[in-house]
Each structure stands twice: as structure tokens, then as C-alpha cells.
Design a protein around this motif. Structure first.
Motif, PDB file in Angstrom:
ATOM      1  N   THR A  99       0.895  -1.414   0.174  1.00 14.67           N
ATOM      2  CA  THR A  99      -0.093   0.077   0.007  1.00 14.67           C
ATOM      3  C   THR A  99       0.790   1.366   0.022  1.00 14.67           C
ATOM      4  O   THR A  99       0.247   2.326  -0.317  1.00 14.67           O
ATOM      5  N   ARG A 100       2.135   1.162   0.145  1.00 11.49           N
ATOM      6  CA  ARG A 100       3.116   2.426  -0.023  1.00 11.49           C
ATOM      7  C   ARG A 100       3.013   2.714  -1.237  1.00 11.49           C
ATOM      8  O   ARG A 100       3.514   3.994  -1.443  1.00 11.49           O
ATOM      9  N   LEU A 101       2.645   2.101  -2.200  1.00 11.69           N
ATOM     10  CA  LEU A 101       2.550   2.325  -3.768  1.00 11.69           C
ATOM     11  C   LEU A 101       1.313   3.264  -4.048  1.00 11.69           C
ATOM     12  O   LEU A 101       1.298   3.969  -5.102  1.00 11.69           O
ATOM     13  N   PHE A 102       0.187   3.253  -3.137  1.00  9.46           N
ATOM     14  CA  PHE A 102      -0.928   3.995  -3.435  1.00  9.46           C
ATOM     15  C   PHE A 102      -0.657   5.317  -3.400  1.00  9.46           C
ATOM     16  O   PHE A 102       0.037   5.985  -2.770  1.00  9.46           O
ATOM     17  N   GLY A 103      -1.455   5.951  -4.340  1.00 15.93           N
ATOM     18  CA  GLY A 103      -1.309   7.360  -4.728  1.00 15.93           C
ATOM     19  C   GLY A 103      -0.141   7.928  -5.652  1.00 15.93           C
ATOM     20  O   GLY A 103      -0.474   8.913  -5.970  1.00 15.93           O
ATOM     21  N   GLN A 104       0.527   6.794  -6.361  1.00 17.82           N
ATOM     22  CA  GLN A 104       1.244   7.272  -7.121  1.00 17.82           C
ATOM     23  C   GLN A 104       0.689   7.672  -8.476  1.00 17.82           C
ATOM     24  O   GLN A 104      -0.233   6.774  -8.706  1.00 17.82           O
ATOM     25  N   GLU A 105       1.280   8.392  -9.092  1.00 10.36           N
ATOM     26  CA  GLU A 105       0.501   8.775 -10.495  1.00 10.36           C
ATOM     27  C   GLU A 105       0.806   7.781 -11.628  1.00 10.36           C
ATOM     28  O   GLU A 105       2.109   7.614 -11.709  1.00 10.36           O
ATOM     29  N   VAL A 106      -0.144   7.444 -12.335  1.00  5.93           N
ATOM     30  CA  VAL A 106      -0.123   6.511 -13.499  1.00  5.93           C
ATOM     31  C   VAL A 106      -0.487   7.198 -14.663  1.00  5.93           C
ATOM     32  O   VAL A 106      -1.622   7.826 -14.611  1.00  5.93           O
ATOM     33  N   THR A 107       0.169   7.048 -15.698  1.00  4.43           N
ATOM     34  CA  THR A 107      -0.270   7.754 -17.002  1.00  4.43           C
ATOM     35  C   THR A 107      -0.494   6.523 -18.145  1.00  4.43           C
ATOM     36  O   THR A 107       0.081   5.692 -18.050  1.00  4.43           O
ATOM     37  N   VAL A 108      -1.599   6.724 -18.732  1.00  5.24           N
ATOM     38  CA  VAL A 108      -2.093   5.729 -19.680  1.00  5.24           C
ATOM     39  C   VAL A 108      -2.240   6.523 -21.123  1.00  5.24           C
ATOM     40  O   VAL A 108      -2.526   7.552 -21.100  1.00  5.24           O
ATOM     41  N   ARG A 109      -1.656   5.794 -22.126  1.00  2.00           N
ATOM     42  CA  ARG A 109      -2.207   6.218 -23.505  1.00  2.00           C
ATOM     43  C   ARG A 109      -3.133   5.393 -24.187  1.00  2.00           C
ATOM     44  O   ARG A 109      -3.012   4.285 -24.442  1.00  2.00           O
ATOM     45  N   VAL A 110      -4.328   5.991 -24.494  1.00  2.00           N
ATOM     46  CA  VAL A 110      -5.661   5.335 -25.013  1.00  2.00           C
ATOM     47  C   VAL A 110      -5.318   5.256 -26.482  1.00  2.00           C
ATOM     48  O   VAL A 110      -4.997   6.144 -27.333  1.00  2.00           O
ATOM     49  N   THR A 111      -5.436   4.035 -26.974  1.00  2.00           N
ATOM     50  CA  THR A 111      -4.969   3.721 -28.194  1.00  2.00           C
ATOM     51  C   THR A 111      -6.193   3.137 -29.065  1.00  2.00           C
ATOM     52  O   THR A 111      -6.006   2.922 -30.387  1.00  2.00           O
ATOM     53  N   GLY A 112      -7.196   2.673 -28.443  1.00  2.00           N
ATOM     54  CA  GLY A 112      -8.426   2.111 -29.066  1.00  2.00           C
ATOM     55  C   GLY A 112      -9.855   2.072 -28.293  1.00  2.00           C
ATOM     56  O   GLY A 112      -9.557   2.283 -27.135  1.00  2.00           O
ATOM     57  N   TYR A 113     -10.848   1.844 -28.918  1.00  2.00           N
ATOM     58  CA  TYR A 113     -12.038   2.203 -28.367  1.00  2.00           C
ATOM     59  C   TYR A 113     -13.009   0.926 -28.926  1.00  2.00           C
ATOM     60  O   TYR A 113     -12.702   0.566 -30.011  1.00  2.00           O
ATOM     61  N   GLY A 114     -13.778   0.255 -28.176  1.00  2.00           N
ATOM     62  CA  GLY A 114     -14.694  -0.794 -28.417  1.00  2.00           C
ATOM     63  C   GLY A 114     -15.715  -0.709 -27.714  1.00  2.00           C
ATOM     64  O   GLY A 114     -15.884  -0.528 -26.519  1.00  2.00           O
ATOM     65  N   ASN A 115     -16.970  -1.478 -28.485  1.00  2.00           N
ATOM     66  CA  ASN A 115     -18.282  -1.538 -27.844  1.00  2.00           C
ATOM     67  C   ASN A 115     -19.091  -2.522 -28.497  1.00  2.00           C
ATOM     68  O   ASN A 115     -19.322  -2.363 -29.767  1.00  2.00           O
ATOM     69  N   ASP A 116     -19.385  -3.608 -28.109  1.00  2.00           N
ATOM     70  CA  ASP A 116     -20.116  -4.670 -28.569  1.00  2.00           C
ATOM     71  C   ASP A 116     -21.700  -4.789 -28.098  1.00  2.00           C
ATOM     72  O   ASP A 116     -22.219  -5.855 -28.449  1.00  2.00           O
ATOM     73  N   GLY A 117     -22.030  -3.606 -27.534  1.00  2.00           N
ATOM     74  CA  GLY A 117     -23.250  -3.645 -27.049  1.00  2.00           C
ATOM     75  C   GLY A 117     -23.757  -4.229 -25.735  1.00  2.00           C
ATOM     76  O   GLY A 117     -24.416  -4.173 -24.909  1.00  2.00           O
TER      77      GLY A 117
END
Length: 140
Positions: free
Chosen positions: A49-67
């Protein structure tokens, strides 16, 4: 007593995420995910839990929706070596945006994602408890 986390991962602000995805997906399925996240470990045996609060960045590369499921394919970008190692073990990094009444968030990783113009999102590493609480503060 140590809480039993359902999962640990990178959590995003709901409203900020909705605004970021509005240009590519203006409407959600019936059940929006209120604690949007990238799962790093489901039912972890041990949590630092010492890792909690750390900033994380993600790169969005795709979108999906199958209903049934709606989500984003992402690449996790992390400097911290411990979190980076955990992120490398994620089979299909994604964020579930919403599900239908018959959808299950766990199935979002298997969507056929369409490419999108990449953009970045920033979240915080933390844990999700059985009562729905998201814990983002590091343990003291």
C-alpha cells in the motif's frame, strides 16, 4: 488487520474520463463504471500500500463497444520500476467504461478495439475494497 482488496490498479476520475472520451464515444451503455480503472492484479495475495497514490499515465489507443461491454484499450506508461513490472504482466490493458445488464467488466479486454487518435489520461494507483471504496492514500 489488512483489508482484502478485490483488485489493485490505476483509478481515474469518473467525470474527467467521461469528458476525455466524449469526442469518440458520446453515450454509455446502461451501467457506467463509477470507479474506472486499469486492473493490475485481481484478488492480490499481497498489496504494497506504500505504492498507493502514485501517479500513473496511460495512452488510450483504441475504443470498443459490442453492446455488452464498452471500453478503451490502453498502454500503461510508468516510471516506478515496481509498478512498471506489474503493468507488464497485464494481459490486455484496458478501461471498462460501461456494460449492459448482461455485460461483465472482466470481458472488456476481449473487445475488438478500433484505433483512435491516441491521447493521455492520468490516474492514481490504489485498491478497490469489497464495499466499493477506492483507496488511493499510501499506508503509513
Amino acid at each position: 488487520m489488512r483489508p482484502d482488496y478485490i483488485y489493485i490498479g490505476c483509478f481515474f476520475d469518473f467525470d474527467e474520463l467521461q469528458a476525455a472520451v466524449a469526442p469518440i464515444a458520446p453515450r454509455r451503455l446502461e451501467r457506467p463504471v463509477r470507479a474506472p480503472h486499469v486492473t493490475f492484479v485481481y484478488r492480490p495475495e499481497w498489496v504494497d500500500t506504500r505504492l498507493f497514490g502514485q501517479e500513473v499515465t496511460v495512452r488510450v489507443t483504441g475504443y470498443g463497444n459490442d453492446g455488452r461491454n464498452e471500453g478503451l484499450r490502453v498502454e500503461v506508461l510508468i516510471q516506478d520500476p515496481i509498478l512498471r513490472e506489474m503493468a507488464l504482466r497485464i494481459p490486455a490493458p484496458h478501461i471498462t467504461l460501461s456494460v449492459s445488464p448482461k455485460g461483465r467488466p472482466v470481458d472488456t479486454g476481449g473487445l475488438a478495439f478500433s484505433p483512435v487518435e491516441p491521447f493521455l489520461l492520468t490516474g492514481r494507483f490504489g485498491g478497490y475494497l469489497p464495499d466499493g471504496t477506492v483507496v488511493l492514500a499510501p499506508a503509513e
